[in-house]
Design an enzyme around this catalytic site. Sequence first.
Site, PDB file in Angstrom:
ATOM      1  N   GLU A  30       0.888  -1.171   0.000  1.00 22.45           N
ATOM      2  CA  GLU A  30       0.000   0.000   0.000  1.00 22.45           C
ATOM      3  C   GLU A  30       0.914   1.206   0.000  1.00 22.45           C
ATOM      4  OE1 GLU A  30      -1.453   3.292   1.261  1.00 22.45           O
ATOM      5  OE2 GLU A  30      -1.770   2.244   3.155  1.00 22.45           O
TER       6      GLU A  30
ATOM      7  N   CYS B 170      -2.246   8.887   3.639  1.00 25.94           N
ATOM      8  CA  CYS B 170      -2.074   8.420   2.261  1.00 25.94           C
ATOM      9  C   CYS B 170      -3.306   8.709   1.411  1.00 25.94           C
ATOM     10  CB  CYS B 170      -1.741   6.924   2.237  1.00 25.94           C
ATOM     11  SG  CYS B 170      -2.988   5.881   3.013  1.00 25.94           S
TER      12      CYS B 170
END
Length: 486
Positions: free
Chosen positions: A254, A288
């Site tokens: 990720e 993020c």
Amino acid sequence: MASNKAVFSPLDFDIFYNVIDGELSSTQNNVRYGINPFTLENNPAVPVISLHDVNRAVEAAERAAKLWAKVPWDERVSAIGEYANAVEGKAEDFARLLMKETGKPINLARQEINTCVEYLRGFCQLSLPSEVIEDTENRKVVKRYTPVGVVAGIAPWNFPVQLLCMKMVPAVLTGNAFILKPSPYTPYCSLKFAELAQRFFPPGVFQALSGDNDLGALLTEHPNVQMVTFTGSISVGKKVMESCSKTLKRVVLELGGNDPAIVCADVDPASVAVKIASAAFCHSGQICIAIKRVYVHEAVYDAVLATIVEFAKALKLGSGEDAFAGPICNKDQFERIRDLLLNVESTKLTVATGSTKPPSDMGGYYIIPTIIDNPPDDARIVVEEQFGPILPLMKWSDEADVISRANNTSMGLGASVWSRDIDQAERLGKQLQAGNIWINTHAEIQASAPFSGHKQSGLGSAMAVEGLKACCNVQSVYTRPADGTA
């Protein structure tokens, strides 16, 4: 087998150890110190691991994985549930510690701990049963999932324990042993999470190793680690994948995001602008899936810009109950954001509010929330993931054009569309190249929904049933009657 019956001392939130094979382990004089982003003072000492200790942890994980895989699913769920209750019982202690290592205001720190508890319980609502593909008189075919063995999780500094839970729970729930490597910037809560876990899991099932940047390579290259799950930058993610390829480890990545938000002409500028600014500036933009670029229809651009500017001006920075955001988590990221702000200044972009210089009257790694008014699409602040409280707003008028601009990035983690016309919003959303699409909201995730990135924002999934499957080998079993049987 689903619990460790040893007697444990109360958690001491001032002394930190590695957790290896169910025991607390120090490294004597080989230690390092994190920095409190609010005060720039040293946090307590944490161990710096050696290759010997990595090998000990992997050996313990191998032993534990063989036994833990045999524990019934319901017993694993029960152990995780008891652990969730224990984390919840220590939530305020964890939140106070999380503040000191991440720079989160207290309410945001509490929110992260509460989210961890939600994940611990939420994953346990999922299941991964065997599936009968064919069942006839002559043949039975079953698909089932078996644990990979030893899983190493490499967590980032921005949400250290939330990402820990995203990685640990699917691995442990599916019968694997898990080794955590927290970020060197933020090891404290993670080590205590692992220490607390020893009360509920057998030795070796959940371990945590503190170290410097060399520790990641020791785990990704280790021949007896079967899977690595990593959250961090794209550049480091590529190195992790390259390292894992040497032994064909399973890998879940990720990575970075440059999330666009598309604001349509029919929105209520005041309400939408506040929601967008909140999603952009939460944790000073160090998320993020924070909104990183905002494309606003020219019909409402001025109104949206004005509201976001007023919101940014009113944001309270600090650590207290009324603070919206805190400082940048660490010096390296602070200097990276300062470099971006210097570029904004040198390229003479229009600063609607904020500053290209840090505040002189605050002692920590603070950056003033800053809005950039309609920069060109090739500006660094548009192209790069800033991971800080700097937000560019750009105008648009044509749907095809704004979709092209939003997708013009190597990243694809998240994106949102804001419109009263749900048909329009869904039409635009379907064209966006990202793993997570939000309509009239942003950055909502849950344990039961897949979380993944497109393009260079990731590989594999860290949530939902897909996240459970990522920690397993799929196995097809074909059975026919033995010769001579009816």
